[in-house]
Motif scaffolding. Structure first.
Motif, PDB file in Angstrom:
ATOM      1  N   PRO A  60      -7.228 -12.102  -7.058  1.00 35.90           N
ATOM      2  CA  PRO A  60      -5.926 -11.700  -6.974  1.00 35.90           C
ATOM      3  C   PRO A  60      -5.257 -10.618  -7.606  1.00 35.90           C
ATOM      4  O   PRO A  60      -4.137 -10.450  -7.587  1.00 35.90           O
ATOM      5  CB  PRO A  60      -5.062 -13.143  -7.468  1.00 35.90           C
ATOM      6  CG  PRO A  60      -6.233 -13.644  -8.288  1.00 35.90           C
ATOM      7  CD  PRO A  60      -7.328 -13.409  -7.711  1.00 35.90           C
ATOM      8  N   TYR A  61      -6.188  -9.779  -8.230  1.00 38.47           N
ATOM      9  CA  TYR A  61      -5.840  -8.735  -8.924  1.00 38.47           C
ATOM     10  C   TYR A  61      -5.389  -7.397  -7.972  1.00 38.47           C
ATOM     11  O   TYR A  61      -5.924  -7.466  -7.057  1.00 38.47           O
ATOM     12  CB  TYR A  61      -6.975  -8.335 -10.124  1.00 38.47           C
ATOM     13  CG  TYR A  61      -7.022  -9.179 -11.149  1.00 38.47           C
ATOM     14  CD1 TYR A  61      -6.776 -10.338 -11.168  1.00 38.47           C
ATOM     15  CD2 TYR A  61      -7.284  -8.607 -12.277  1.00 38.47           C
ATOM     16  CE1 TYR A  61      -6.963 -11.350 -12.043  1.00 38.47           C
ATOM     17  CE2 TYR A  61      -7.566  -9.361 -13.460  1.00 38.47           C
ATOM     18  CZ  TYR A  61      -7.413 -10.702 -13.391  1.00 38.47           C
ATOM     19  OH  TYR A  61      -7.669 -11.439 -14.543  1.00 38.47           O
ATOM     20  N   ARG A  62      -4.645  -6.578  -8.478  1.00 37.20           N
ATOM     21  CA  ARG A  62      -4.088  -5.600  -7.943  1.00 37.20           C
ATOM     22  C   ARG A  62      -5.167  -4.490  -7.432  1.00 37.20           C
ATOM     23  O   ARG A  62      -5.262  -3.963  -6.217  1.00 37.20           O
ATOM     24  CB  ARG A  62      -2.953  -4.760  -8.522  1.00 37.20           C
ATOM     25  CG  ARG A  62      -2.326  -3.443  -7.899  1.00 37.20           C
ATOM     26  CD  ARG A  62      -1.292  -2.994  -8.430  1.00 37.20           C
ATOM     27  NE  ARG A  62      -0.224  -3.950  -8.700  1.00 37.20           N
ATOM     28  CZ  ARG A  62       0.949  -3.647  -9.367  1.00 37.20           C
ATOM     29  NH1 ARG A  62       0.934  -2.589 -10.339  1.00 37.20           N
ATOM     30  NH2 ARG A  62       1.718  -4.523  -9.535  1.00 37.20           N
ATOM     31  N   ARG A  63      -6.205  -4.200  -8.384  1.00 35.86           N
ATOM     32  CA  ARG A  63      -7.449  -3.517  -7.880  1.00 35.86           C
ATOM     33  C   ARG A  63      -8.273  -3.667  -7.094  1.00 35.86           C
ATOM     34  O   ARG A  63      -8.840  -3.111  -6.525  1.00 35.86           O
ATOM     35  CB  ARG A  63      -7.889  -3.076  -9.230  1.00 35.86           C
ATOM     36  CG  ARG A  63      -8.574  -4.291 -10.270  1.00 35.86           C
ATOM     37  CD  ARG A  63      -9.062  -3.722 -11.354  1.00 35.86           C
ATOM     38  NE  ARG A  63      -9.609  -4.740 -12.291  1.00 35.86           N
ATOM     39  CZ  ARG A  63      -9.045  -5.153 -13.242  1.00 35.86           C
ATOM     40  NH1 ARG A  63      -7.486  -5.072 -13.385  1.00 35.86           N
ATOM     41  NH2 ARG A  63      -9.488  -6.080 -14.001  1.00 35.86           N
ATOM     42  N   THR A  64      -8.401  -5.204  -6.701  1.00 25.57           N
ATOM     43  CA  THR A  64      -9.159  -5.810  -5.780  1.00 25.57           C
ATOM     44  C   THR A  64      -8.701  -5.498  -4.382  1.00 25.57           C
ATOM     45  O   THR A  64      -9.323  -5.313  -3.468  1.00 25.57           O
ATOM     46  CB  THR A  64      -9.866  -7.133  -6.103  1.00 25.57           C
ATOM     47  OG1 THR A  64      -8.445  -8.044  -6.766  1.00 25.57           O
ATOM     48  CG2 THR A  64     -10.675  -7.281  -7.368  1.00 25.57           C
ATOM     49  N   TRP A  65      -7.441  -6.055  -4.471  1.00 28.28           N
ATOM     50  CA  TRP A  65      -6.623  -5.948  -3.140  1.00 28.28           C
ATOM     51  C   TRP A  65      -6.679  -4.369  -2.983  1.00 28.28           C
ATOM     52  O   TRP A  65      -6.773  -3.993  -1.610  1.00 28.28           O
ATOM     53  CB  TRP A  65      -5.226  -6.480  -3.151  1.00 28.28           C
ATOM     54  CG  TRP A  65      -4.940  -7.904  -2.984  1.00 28.28           C
ATOM     55  CD1 TRP A  65      -5.013  -8.754  -3.947  1.00 28.28           C
ATOM     56  CD2 TRP A  65      -5.028  -8.476  -1.900  1.00 28.28           C
ATOM     57  NE1 TRP A  65      -4.668  -9.973  -3.424  1.00 28.28           N
ATOM     58  CE2 TRP A  65      -5.025  -9.859  -1.779  1.00 28.28           C
ATOM     59  CE3 TRP A  65      -5.361  -8.117  -0.541  1.00 28.28           C
ATOM     60  CZ2 TRP A  65      -4.963 -10.879  -0.978  1.00 28.28           C
ATOM     61  CZ3 TRP A  65      -5.561  -9.177   0.628  1.00 28.28           C
ATOM     62  CH2 TRP A  65      -5.154 -10.276   0.214  1.00 28.28           C
TER      63      TRP A  65
END
Length: 221
Positions: A60-65
């Motif tokens: 759910p982290y921004r960098r993974t999305w």
């Protein structure tokens, strides 16, 4: 079944530790370098996948999305599900730089698996939540339970990648500790050799089919 695990591209926190004092870990953006790493990884993944559809679970982290977005897998993606158990090792709220650096030194000396961060998790805690997820990996889509050639992509973090492989491959703690995280934007492919349950590959819980890793992780330096 084929399982692809990819580490997110380079984030702001990867190049500036002080960013963790001002920005929540889960809200870190990719750098320009990280965006390019994700694009390059996407080109390799599209070649690997060919026309085959892929089910995606993303931290759910921004960098993974953002990494998933720049992989540009397009119509190959059959389903996407955000999975909190794939998140980074929790440090706990905003960090103090001096404390962060102290804990990293202590963790290197103590061992990444057992060392517990002051306000966060140990590697063992991350392992526990990952094994729960991996055990029930096909449960969200029961209609796919009998599919033999399914490919699943996990967009996650470096430590989580090593711990997931530890669970599936049956590595000991010492074997896990000897390995380094993959670089940002790198991925590994795990392929299940036997789907009839007859193999004793030493994987998750010591039961079930054997998994083969496409290439090893670098050793700890």
């Amino acid at each position: 079944m084929r399982l692809i695990l990819i580490r997110h591209g380079e984030s702001v926190g990867n190049v500036d530790e002080s960013a963790f004092c001002l920005i929540p870990d889960h809200a870190m953006d990719l750098t320009d370098v990280g965006v390019q790493q994700a694009k390059d990884a996407g080109a390799r993944l599209r070649e690997l996948l060919g026309p085959q559809p892929v089910d995606v679970f993303v931290s759910p982290y921004r960098r993974t999305w953002q990494t998933l977005e720049h992989l540009a897998l397009g119509s190959r993606i059959r389903r996407v599900r955000e999975e909190p158990r794939l998140r980074e090792q929790d440090w706990g709220n905003l960090q103090d730089l001096a404390s962060q650096q102290r804990q990293k030194r202590e963790r290197n000396a103590f061992g990444h698996f057992f060392y517990r961060l002051d306000s966060g998790e140990s590697g063992a805690d991350v392992y526990d939540r990952l094994t729960g997820f991996l055990t029930g990996l096909t449960s969200p889509w029961a209609d796919d339970a009998g599919e033999q050639d399914r490919t699943v992509l996990l967009v996650t973090h470096g430590l989580a990648m090593r711990l997931a492989c530890m669970a599936l491959m049956g590595w000991t703690v010492s074997e896990f500790e000897a390995l380094s995280n993959p670089v940002n934007g790198d991925f590994r492919v795990l392929t299940r050799l036997d789907t009839n349950g007859s193999s004793t590959g030493g994987g998750l819980l010591g039961l079930g089919p054997a998994w083969v890793l496409d290439r090893p992780f670098d050793t700890w330096k």
